[in-house]
Design a protein around this motif. Structure first.
Motif, PDB file in Angstrom:
ATOM      1  N   THR A  29      16.461   1.460  -4.139  1.00 10.47           N
ATOM      2  CA  THR A  29      16.662   2.895  -3.880  1.00 10.47           C
ATOM      3  C   THR A  29      15.472   3.451  -3.106  1.00 10.47           C
ATOM      4  O   THR A  29      14.384   2.851  -3.103  1.00 10.47           O
ATOM      5  CB  THR A  29      16.762   3.685  -5.213  1.00 10.47           C
ATOM      6  N   PRO A  30      15.643   4.625  -2.488  1.00  9.66           N
ATOM      7  CA  PRO A  30      14.507   5.243  -1.808  1.00  9.66           C
ATOM      8  C   PRO A  30      13.313   5.470  -2.737  1.00  9.66           C
ATOM      9  O   PRO A  30      12.170   5.247  -2.339  1.00  9.66           O
ATOM     10  CB  PRO A  30      15.084   6.575  -1.308  1.00  9.66           C
ATOM     11  N   THR A  31      13.559   5.891  -3.956  1.00 10.27           N
ATOM     12  CA  THR A  31      12.445   6.135  -4.878  1.00 10.27           C
ATOM     13  C   THR A  31      11.679   4.843  -5.162  1.00 10.27           C
ATOM     14  O   THR A  31      10.444   4.825  -5.143  1.00 10.27           O
ATOM     15  CB  THR A  31      12.941   6.747  -6.201  1.00 10.27           C
ATOM     16  N   ALA A  32      12.419   3.762  -5.405  1.00 10.12           N
ATOM     17  CA  ALA A  32      11.758   2.477  -5.687  1.00 10.12           C
ATOM     18  C   ALA A  32      10.949   2.024  -4.478  1.00 10.12           C
ATOM     19  O   ALA A  32       9.827   1.514  -4.618  1.00 10.12           O
ATOM     20  CB  ALA A  32      12.803   1.434  -6.071  1.00 10.12           C
ATOM     21  N   LEU A  33      11.505   2.207  -3.287  1.00 11.43           N
ATOM     22  CA  LEU A  33      10.787   1.812  -2.076  1.00 11.43           C
ATOM     23  C   LEU A  33       9.540   2.675  -1.884  1.00 11.43           C
ATOM     24  O   LEU A  33       8.468   2.167  -1.534  1.00 11.43           O
ATOM     25  CB  LEU A  33      11.711   1.927  -0.858  1.00 11.43           C
ATOM     26  N   TYR A  34       9.672   3.981  -2.139  1.00 15.11           N
ATOM     27  CA  TYR A  34       8.503   4.855  -1.985  1.00 15.11           C
ATOM     28  C   TYR A  34       7.404   4.448  -2.953  1.00 15.11           C
ATOM     29  O   TYR A  34       6.218   4.395  -2.587  1.00 15.11           O
ATOM     30  CB  TYR A  34       8.891   6.328  -2.183  1.00 15.11           C
ATOM     31  N   GLU A  35       7.789   4.160  -4.184  1.00 13.94           N
ATOM     32  CA  GLU A  35       6.774   3.748  -5.175  1.00 13.94           C
ATOM     33  C   GLU A  35       6.076   2.453  -4.743  1.00 13.94           C
ATOM     34  O   GLU A  35       4.863   2.312  -4.909  1.00 13.94           O
ATOM     35  CB  GLU A  35       7.413   3.572  -6.557  1.00 13.94           C
ATOM     36  N   GLU A  36       6.845   1.531  -4.180  1.00 16.25           N
ATOM     37  CA  GLU A  36       6.260   0.273  -3.682  1.00 16.25           C
ATOM     38  C   GLU A  36       5.230   0.566  -2.578  1.00 16.25           C
ATOM     39  O   GLU A  36       4.112   0.044  -2.598  1.00 16.25           O
ATOM     40  CB  GLU A  36       7.396  -0.611  -3.145  1.00 16.25           C
ATOM     41  N   LEU A  37       5.621   1.444  -1.660  1.00 14.69           N
ATOM     42  CA  LEU A  37       4.732   1.756  -0.536  1.00 14.69           C
ATOM     43  C   LEU A  37       3.543   2.595  -0.975  1.00 14.69           C
ATOM     44  O   LEU A  37       2.432   2.458  -0.464  1.00 14.69           O
ATOM     45  CB  LEU A  37       5.525   2.493   0.554  1.00 14.69           C
ATOM     46  N   ARG A  38       3.793   3.465  -1.939  1.00 20.11           N
ATOM     47  CA  ARG A  38       2.712   4.327  -2.440  1.00 20.11           C
ATOM     48  C   ARG A  38       1.625   3.477  -3.095  1.00 20.11           C
ATOM     49  O   ARG A  38       0.427   3.694  -2.894  1.00 20.11           O
ATOM     50  CB  ARG A  38       3.278   5.333  -3.448  1.00 20.11           C
TER      51      ARG A  38
END
Lengths: 80, 151
Positions: A29-38
Protein backbone atom coordinates in the motif's frame (compact mmCIF):
# COMPACT_ATOMS: atom_id res chain seq x y z
CA UNK A 1 8.04 -7.68 -5.17
CA UNK A 2 6.70 -5.07 -7.52
CA UNK A 3 8.54 -2.40 -9.46
CA UNK A 4 7.26 1.13 -9.01
CA UNK A 5 8.39 4.62 -9.91
CA UNK A 6 8.24 7.38 -7.30
CA UNK A 7 8.25 11.08 -8.07
CA UNK A 8 9.12 13.54 -5.28
CA UNK A 9 7.97 17.11 -4.75
CA UNK A 10 8.65 19.97 -2.38
CA UNK A 11 9.94 18.97 1.07
CA UNK A 12 10.14 15.30 0.12
CA UNK A 13 12.17 16.09 -3.01
CA UNK A 14 14.62 18.08 -0.91
CA UNK A 15 14.86 15.45 1.82
CA UNK A 16 15.32 12.67 -0.75
CA UNK A 17 17.83 14.73 -2.73
CA UNK A 18 16.34 13.73 -6.08
CA UNK A 19 13.18 14.14 -8.17
CA UNK A 20 12.37 10.51 -8.77
CA UNK A 21 13.49 6.93 -8.44
CA UNK A 22 12.56 3.43 -9.55
CA UNK A 23 12.25 0.88 -6.80
CA UNK A 24 11.47 -2.80 -6.21
CA UNK A 25 9.35 -3.11 -3.09
CA UNK A 26 7.32 -5.59 -1.07
CA UNK A 27 5.06 -2.77 0.15
CA UNK A 28 1.42 -3.48 -0.64
CA UNK A 29 0.00 0.00 0.00
CA UNK A 30 1.07 3.64 -0.28
CA UNK A 31 1.36 3.90 3.50
CA UNK A 32 3.61 0.83 3.71
CA UNK A 33 5.78 2.18 0.90
CA UNK A 34 6.01 5.61 2.53
CA UNK A 35 7.06 4.05 5.83
CA UNK A 36 9.74 2.03 4.02
CA UNK A 37 11.08 5.16 2.33
CA UNK A 38 10.78 7.26 5.46
CA UNK A 39 12.91 4.79 7.39
CA UNK A 40 15.49 4.78 4.60
CA UNK A 41 15.66 8.50 3.87
CA UNK A 42 14.66 10.16 7.13
CA UNK A 43 11.58 11.99 5.87
CA UNK A 44 10.36 14.22 8.70
CA UNK A 45 6.62 14.08 7.94
CA UNK A 46 4.70 11.17 9.48
CA UNK A 47 2.61 8.98 7.16
CA UNK A 48 -0.66 10.38 8.47
CA UNK A 49 0.19 13.79 7.02
CA UNK A 50 0.97 12.47 3.56
CA UNK A 51 -1.53 11.73 0.82
CA UNK A 52 -0.78 9.49 -2.12
CA UNK A 53 -1.46 9.65 -5.83
CA UNK A 54 -1.05 6.64 -8.09
CA UNK A 55 -0.89 7.15 -11.83
CA UNK A 56 -1.88 10.82 -11.36
CA UNK A 57 -5.01 10.11 -9.29
CA UNK A 58 -5.52 10.54 -5.53
CA UNK A 59 -5.86 7.15 -3.84
CA UNK A 60 -6.61 5.93 -0.32
CA UNK A 61 -3.63 5.30 1.95
CA UNK A 62 -4.45 1.57 1.94
CA UNK A 63 -5.10 1.23 -1.81
CA UNK A 64 -3.33 -1.77 -3.41
CA UNK A 65 -0.10 -1.04 -5.27
CA UNK A 66 0.57 -2.80 -8.55
CA UNK A 67 3.62 -3.46 -10.66
CA UNK A 68 4.40 -0.45 -12.84
CA UNK A 69 2.54 2.10 -10.70
CA UNK A 70 3.76 5.70 -10.73
CA UNK A 71 3.48 7.01 -7.19
CA UNK A 72 3.59 10.53 -5.81
CA UNK A 73 3.54 11.22 -2.09
CA UNK A 74 1.81 14.51 -1.38
CA UNK A 75 2.99 16.49 1.63
CA UNK A 76 0.59 19.06 3.14
CA UNK A 77 -0.41 21.44 0.37
CA UNK A 78 -0.19 25.25 0.41
CA UNK A 79 -1.53 26.73 -2.81
CA UNK A 80 -3.04 30.18 -3.06
CA UNK B 1 -10.74 26.28 -17.43
CA UNK B 2 -8.05 25.58 -14.87
CA UNK B 3 -4.34 25.76 -15.53
CA UNK B 4 -0.96 25.90 -13.90
CA UNK B 5 1.29 28.63 -15.29
CA UNK B 6 5.06 28.90 -15.04
CA UNK B 7 4.89 32.45 -16.43
CA UNK B 8 3.20 35.60 -15.03
CA UNK B 9 -0.61 35.60 -15.05
CA UNK B 10 -2.30 38.11 -17.37
CA UNK B 11 -5.61 38.90 -15.62
CA UNK B 12 -6.93 41.15 -18.38
CA UNK B 13 -6.57 38.40 -20.96
CA UNK B 14 -8.27 35.89 -18.67
CA UNK B 15 -11.13 38.26 -17.94
CA UNK B 16 -11.70 38.81 -21.67
CA UNK B 17 -12.20 35.07 -22.02
CA UNK B 18 -15.11 35.32 -19.56
CA UNK B 19 -16.96 37.89 -21.70
CA UNK B 20 -20.59 36.81 -22.00
CA UNK B 21 -23.61 38.92 -22.94
CA UNK B 22 -25.72 37.02 -20.38
CA UNK B 23 -23.39 37.92 -17.49
CA UNK B 24 -24.48 40.60 -15.06
CA UNK B 25 -21.67 39.89 -12.63
CA UNK B 26 -17.98 39.09 -12.82
CA UNK B 27 -16.14 38.44 -9.56
CA UNK B 28 -12.39 37.98 -9.63
CA UNK B 29 -9.89 37.14 -6.92
CA UNK B 30 -6.14 37.71 -7.04
CA UNK B 31 -3.82 36.10 -4.52
CA UNK B 32 -0.63 38.15 -4.12
CA UNK B 33 2.69 37.41 -2.50
CA UNK B 34 2.80 39.38 0.74
CA UNK B 35 5.73 40.39 2.87
CA UNK B 36 4.77 38.83 6.19
CA UNK B 37 3.71 35.37 7.33
CA UNK B 38 3.34 34.37 10.96
CA UNK B 39 5.60 37.17 12.08
CA UNK B 40 8.44 36.51 9.63
CA UNK B 41 9.44 38.94 6.90
CA UNK B 42 9.07 37.21 3.54
CA UNK B 43 11.32 38.19 0.62
CA UNK B 44 10.09 35.78 -2.06
CA UNK B 45 8.01 32.67 -2.58
CA UNK B 46 8.54 29.53 -4.56
CA UNK B 47 5.57 27.47 -5.77
CA UNK B 48 5.91 23.90 -6.92
CA UNK B 49 3.07 21.80 -8.36
CA UNK B 50 2.41 18.23 -9.38
CA UNK B 51 1.00 19.57 -12.61
CA UNK B 52 -1.15 16.75 -14.04
CA UNK B 53 -2.94 16.14 -10.75
CA UNK B 54 -3.22 19.86 -9.95
CA UNK B 55 -4.84 20.43 -13.34
CA UNK B 56 -7.29 17.54 -12.99
CA UNK B 57 -8.19 18.49 -9.42
CA UNK B 58 -8.53 22.16 -10.38
CA UNK B 59 -10.80 21.23 -13.28
CA UNK B 60 -12.88 19.20 -10.83
CA UNK B 61 -13.18 22.20 -8.47
CA UNK B 62 -14.42 24.42 -11.30
CA UNK B 63 -16.97 21.75 -12.31
CA UNK B 64 -18.17 21.59 -8.70
CA UNK B 65 -18.57 25.37 -8.63
CA UNK B 66 -20.62 25.24 -11.83
CA UNK B 67 -22.82 22.51 -10.32
CA UNK B 68 -23.33 24.35 -7.01
CA UNK B 69 -23.82 27.90 -8.28
CA UNK B 70 -25.62 29.39 -11.22
CA UNK B 71 -22.51 30.32 -13.21
CA UNK B 72 -21.84 31.24 -16.80
CA UNK B 73 -18.05 30.94 -16.74
CA UNK B 74 -15.22 30.01 -14.36
CA UNK B 75 -11.45 30.24 -14.77
CA UNK B 76 -8.60 29.67 -12.31
CA UNK B 77 -4.87 29.92 -12.96
CA UNK B 78 -2.16 29.18 -10.39
CA UNK B 79 1.50 30.10 -10.72
CA UNK B 80 4.57 27.98 -10.20
CA UNK B 81 8.16 29.13 -9.89
CA UNK B 82 9.89 31.89 -7.98
CA UNK B 83 7.61 34.86 -7.18
CA UNK B 84 8.51 38.22 -5.70
CA UNK B 85 6.51 40.42 -3.32
CA UNK B 86 3.36 41.70 -5.02
CA UNK B 87 3.41 39.06 -7.76
CA UNK B 88 0.14 37.28 -8.48
CA UNK B 89 0.15 33.70 -7.27
CA UNK B 90 -3.41 32.79 -8.23
CA UNK B 91 -6.28 34.28 -10.21
CA UNK B 92 -9.93 33.22 -10.06
CA UNK B 93 -12.67 34.71 -12.21
CA UNK B 94 -16.31 33.69 -12.41
CA UNK B 95 -19.31 35.12 -14.21
CA UNK B 96 -23.01 34.75 -13.50
CA UNK B 97 -26.25 36.51 -14.31
CA UNK B 98 -26.35 37.85 -10.73
CA UNK B 99 -23.70 38.84 -8.19
CA UNK B 100 -24.69 36.44 -5.39
CA UNK B 101 -23.73 33.33 -7.31
CA UNK B 102 -20.58 34.99 -8.61
CA UNK B 103 -19.32 36.03 -5.14
CA UNK B 104 -20.14 32.64 -3.62
CA UNK B 105 -18.57 30.66 -6.44
CA UNK B 106 -15.38 32.74 -6.46
CA UNK B 107 -14.96 32.14 -2.73
CA UNK B 108 -15.66 28.43 -3.19
CA UNK B 109 -13.06 28.05 -5.93
CA UNK B 110 -10.22 29.78 -4.06
CA UNK B 111 -10.98 28.00 -0.77
CA UNK B 112 -11.07 24.57 -2.40
CA UNK B 113 -8.00 25.35 -4.51
CA UNK B 114 -5.98 26.21 -1.41
CA UNK B 115 -7.08 23.08 0.43
CA UNK B 116 -6.91 20.51 -2.37
CA UNK B 117 -4.48 21.32 -5.15
CA UNK B 118 -1.12 19.52 -4.97
CA UNK B 119 0.80 22.79 -4.86
CA UNK B 120 3.49 23.64 -2.34
CA UNK B 121 4.85 26.95 -1.19
CA UNK B 122 8.34 27.63 0.06
CA UNK B 123 8.87 30.95 1.76
CA UNK B 124 12.24 32.69 1.54
CA UNK B 125 12.68 34.90 4.58
CA UNK B 126 14.61 38.12 4.87
CA UNK B 127 16.70 36.39 7.56
CA UNK B 128 18.05 34.05 4.87
CA UNK B 129 16.13 30.94 5.93
CA UNK B 130 13.40 29.10 4.02
CA UNK B 131 10.42 26.93 4.97
CA UNK B 132 7.86 24.74 3.19
CA UNK B 133 4.53 26.03 4.44
CA UNK B 134 2.35 23.54 6.38
CA UNK B 135 5.17 20.99 6.33
CA UNK B 136 6.51 21.49 9.82
CA UNK B 137 6.12 18.23 11.67
CA UNK B 138 3.06 19.46 13.52
CA UNK B 139 -0.14 20.78 11.91
CA UNK B 140 -2.77 19.87 9.35
CA UNK B 141 -2.59 17.01 6.90
CA UNK B 142 -2.67 17.54 3.15
CA UNK B 143 -6.20 17.83 1.93
CA UNK B 144 -7.53 18.75 5.35
CA UNK B 145 -10.33 21.32 5.47
CA UNK B 146 -9.02 24.75 4.58
CA UNK B 147 -7.95 27.05 7.36
CA UNK B 148 -9.72 30.42 7.29
CA UNK B 149 -8.31 32.25 4.28
CA UNK B 150 -5.58 34.71 5.19
CA UNK B 151 -4.82 37.01 2.30
Amino acid sequence: MINVRIQYFAILREQRGQNEEALATAAATPTALYEELRARHGFTLPADRIRAAVNETFVAADAPLRDGDRIVFIPPVAGG
Amino acid sequence: MFSISAVPIDPAALQRRLADARAGACVTFEGWVRNLNEGQTVGALEYEAFVPLAESEGTKILAEARAKFDLLGAICVHRTGLLQLGDMAVWVGVTAAHRGAAFDACRYVIDEAKARLPIWKKEHYAAGTTAWINCATRGEAAGAPAAPPQF
